[in-house]
Design a protein around this motif. Structure first.
Motif, PDB file in Angstrom:
ATOM      1  N   PRO A   6      -7.952  -2.110   1.200  1.00 19.93           N
ATOM      2  CA  PRO A   6      -6.912  -2.893   1.883  1.00 19.93           C
ATOM      3  C   PRO A   6      -5.573  -2.176   1.838  1.00 19.93           C
ATOM      4  O   PRO A   6      -5.310  -1.368   0.944  1.00 19.93           O
ATOM      5  CB  PRO A   6      -6.864  -4.186   1.062  1.00 19.93           C
ATOM      6  CG  PRO A   6      -7.361  -3.811  -0.284  1.00 19.93           C
ATOM      7  CD  PRO A   6      -8.292  -2.654  -0.115  1.00 19.93           C
ATOM      8  N   THR A   7      -4.747  -2.507   2.803  1.00 25.51           N
ATOM      9  CA  THR A   7      -3.349  -2.073   2.804  1.00 25.51           C
ATOM     10  C   THR A   7      -2.513  -3.256   2.349  1.00 25.51           C
ATOM     11  O   THR A   7      -2.630  -4.352   2.896  1.00 25.51           O
ATOM     12  CB  THR A   7      -2.911  -1.631   4.206  1.00 25.51           C
ATOM     13  OG1 THR A   7      -3.739  -0.539   4.627  1.00 25.51           O
ATOM     14  CG2 THR A   7      -1.454  -1.172   4.197  1.00 25.51           C
ATOM     15  N   ARG A  56      -1.316   2.522  -8.514  1.00 24.67           N
ATOM     16  CA  ARG A  56      -0.086   2.558  -9.295  1.00 24.67           C
ATOM     17  C   ARG A  56       0.883   1.573  -8.652  1.00 24.67           C
ATOM     18  O   ARG A  56       0.966   1.475  -7.414  1.00 24.67           O
ATOM     19  CB  ARG A  56       0.507   3.968  -9.283  1.00 24.67           C
ATOM     20  CG  ARG A  56       1.775   4.112 -10.101  1.00 24.67           C
ATOM     21  CD  ARG A  56       2.178   5.564 -10.221  1.00 24.67           C
ATOM     22  NE  ARG A  56       2.697   6.102  -8.975  1.00 24.67           N
ATOM     23  CZ  ARG A  56       3.058   7.377  -8.832  1.00 24.67           C
ATOM     24  NH1 ARG A  56       2.920   8.232  -9.839  1.00 24.67           N
ATOM     25  NH2 ARG A  56       3.538   7.801  -7.683  1.00 24.67           N
ATOM     26  N   GLN A  57       1.601   0.867  -9.512  1.00 26.89           N
ATOM     27  CA  GLN A  57       2.612  -0.070  -9.015  1.00 26.89           C
ATOM     28  C   GLN A  57       3.903   0.160  -9.775  1.00 26.89           C
ATOM     29  O   GLN A  57       3.969  -0.116 -10.978  1.00 26.89           O
ATOM     30  CB  GLN A  57       2.155  -1.518  -9.157  1.00 26.89           C
ATOM     31  CG  GLN A  57       3.117  -2.512  -8.513  1.00 26.89           C
ATOM     32  CD  GLN A  57       2.615  -3.935  -8.584  1.00 26.89           C
ATOM     33  OE1 GLN A  57       1.943  -4.316  -9.542  1.00 26.89           O
ATOM     34  NE2 GLN A  57       2.930  -4.739  -7.573  1.00 26.89           N
ATOM     35  N   GLN A  58       4.904   0.648  -9.099  1.00 24.03           N
ATOM     36  CA  GLN A  58       6.197   0.876  -9.723  1.00 24.03           C
ATOM     37  C   GLN A  58       7.040  -0.381  -9.588  1.00 24.03           C
ATOM     38  O   GLN A  58       6.781  -1.218  -8.707  1.00 24.03           O
ATOM     39  CB  GLN A  58       6.842   2.117  -9.119  1.00 24.03           C
ATOM     40  CG  GLN A  58       5.986   3.353  -9.421  1.00 24.03           C
ATOM     41  CD  GLN A  58       6.557   4.650  -8.949  1.00 24.03           C
ATOM     42  OE1 GLN A  58       6.941   4.767  -7.797  1.00 24.03           O
ATOM     43  NE2 GLN A  58       6.608   5.638  -9.829  1.00 24.03           N
ATOM     44  N   PRO A  59       8.013  -0.562 -10.445  1.00 25.48           N
ATOM     45  CA  PRO A  59       8.789  -1.810 -10.483  1.00 25.48           C
ATOM     46  C   PRO A  59       9.330  -2.205  -9.119  1.00 25.48           C
ATOM     47  O   PRO A  59       9.956  -1.387  -8.430  1.00 25.48           O
ATOM     48  CB  PRO A  59       9.909  -1.477 -11.471  1.00 25.48           C
ATOM     49  CG  PRO A  59       9.348  -0.423 -12.355  1.00 25.48           C
ATOM     50  CD  PRO A  59       8.444   0.392 -11.485  1.00 25.48           C
ATOM     51  N   GLY A  60       9.050  -3.433  -8.725  1.00 29.52           N
ATOM     52  CA  GLY A  60       9.552  -3.934  -7.457  1.00 29.52           C
ATOM     53  C   GLY A  60       8.861  -3.380  -6.230  1.00 29.52           C
ATOM     54  O   GLY A  60       9.278  -3.671  -5.100  1.00 29.52           O
ATOM     55  N   GLN A  61       7.822  -2.629  -6.445  1.00 32.63           N
ATOM     56  CA  GLN A  61       7.129  -2.001  -5.326  1.00 32.63           C
ATOM     57  C   GLN A  61       5.727  -2.580  -5.169  1.00 32.63           C
ATOM     58  O   GLN A  61       5.220  -3.273  -6.040  1.00 32.63           O
ATOM     59  CB  GLN A  61       7.024  -0.488  -5.544  1.00 32.63           C
ATOM     60  CG  GLN A  61       8.350   0.208  -5.732  1.00 32.63           C
ATOM     61  CD  GLN A  61       9.215   0.115  -4.499  1.00 32.63           C
ATOM     62  OE1 GLN A  61       8.771   0.363  -3.373  1.00 32.63           O
ATOM     63  NE2 GLN A  61      10.474  -0.266  -4.687  1.00 32.63           N
ATOM     64  N   SER A  62       5.123  -2.254  -4.042  1.00 31.18           N
ATOM     65  CA  SER A  62       3.757  -2.697  -3.838  1.00 31.18           C
ATOM     66  C   SER A  62       2.783  -1.722  -4.483  1.00 31.18           C
ATOM     67  O   SER A  62       3.177  -0.823  -5.224  1.00 31.18           O
ATOM     68  CB  SER A  62       3.471  -2.836  -2.345  1.00 31.18           C
ATOM     69  OG  SER A  62       2.208  -3.448  -2.156  1.00 31.18           O
TER      70      SER A  62
END
Lengths: 111, 112
Positions: A99-100, B36-42
């Protein structure tokens, strides 16, 4: 480039109100649509999937899909402070496993 | 759904070192992924972990930096190598099951 757009918010609603979260996507070949809830410091949790145009209801949650407008939304009725979280929209093309994700909308439900 | 156990849940590491994150699923799944998920990011997809073959990496991610193992259909590891502060992030294991994606609890990595 497949894109999924969400207003980052925060969206602030009073307890008991309806929260409306919106998402648009660019890939017309998209066939599967998902909403995830992510509490601060936690991982995303799948709360709704929708595959065909129209509404799908599950408890206080209703997902709405309009493929012609490339638009998917999530309504949360009788919002509770415990609903305060970031809601991620995700879209998947037919035949794809991946998924995106959008960047998410922060929802704050205040008492 | 799927029950996914990911560990460690968090770690603080010195720059230049490596950390291996483990992901265990309660049932066999074909598709496993690392995000990976960085702060405030998707969520940013790092790679697809393929059982029996090399992982498939997304643009901007390379095997030397993020080696992945997938010895069977229920287990995978992601190593973050030669870490720098820019690698500080949340790393998430994900599986695809019946057209839906499920996530492990995540690993919060801080590199100092």
């Amino acid at each position: 480039q497949k894109e999924v757009e969400q207003n980052s918010g925060p969206l602030s609603v009073p307890e008991g109100a309806i929260a409306s979260l919106n998402c648009t996507y660019s890939d017309r070949g998209s066939q599967s649509f998902f909403w995830y809830r992510q509490y601060s410091g936690k991982s995303p949790e799948l709360i709704m999937s929708i595959y065909s145009n129209g509404d799908k209801e599950d408890g206080r949650f209703t997902a709405q899909l309009n493929k012609a407008s490339q638009y998917v939304s999530l309504l949360i009725r009788d919002s509770q402070p415990s609903d305060s979280a970031t809601y991620l929209c995700a879209v998947k093309a037919g035949g794809s496993y991946i998924p995106t994700f959008g960047r998410g909308t922060s929802l704050i439900v205040h008492p | 759904s799927a029950v996914i156990s990911q560990k460690p849940s968090r770690d603080i590491c010195q720059r230049g070192t490596s950390l291996t994150i483990q992901c265990q699923v309660d049932s066999q799944v074909t598709m496993m992924f690392w995000y990976r998920q960085q702060p405030g990011q998707s969520l940013t997809l790092i790679a697809t972990a393929n059982q029996g073959s090399e992982a498939t990496y997304e643009s901007g991610f390379v095997i030397d930096k993020f080696p992945i193992s997938r010895p069977n259909l229920t287990f995978s590891t992601l190593t973050v190598s030669n870490m720098s502060p820019e690698d500080s992030s949340i790393y998430l294991c994900s599986v695809a099951k019946q057209n839906e994606a499920f996530f492990g609890q995540g690993t919060r990595l801080t590199v100092v």
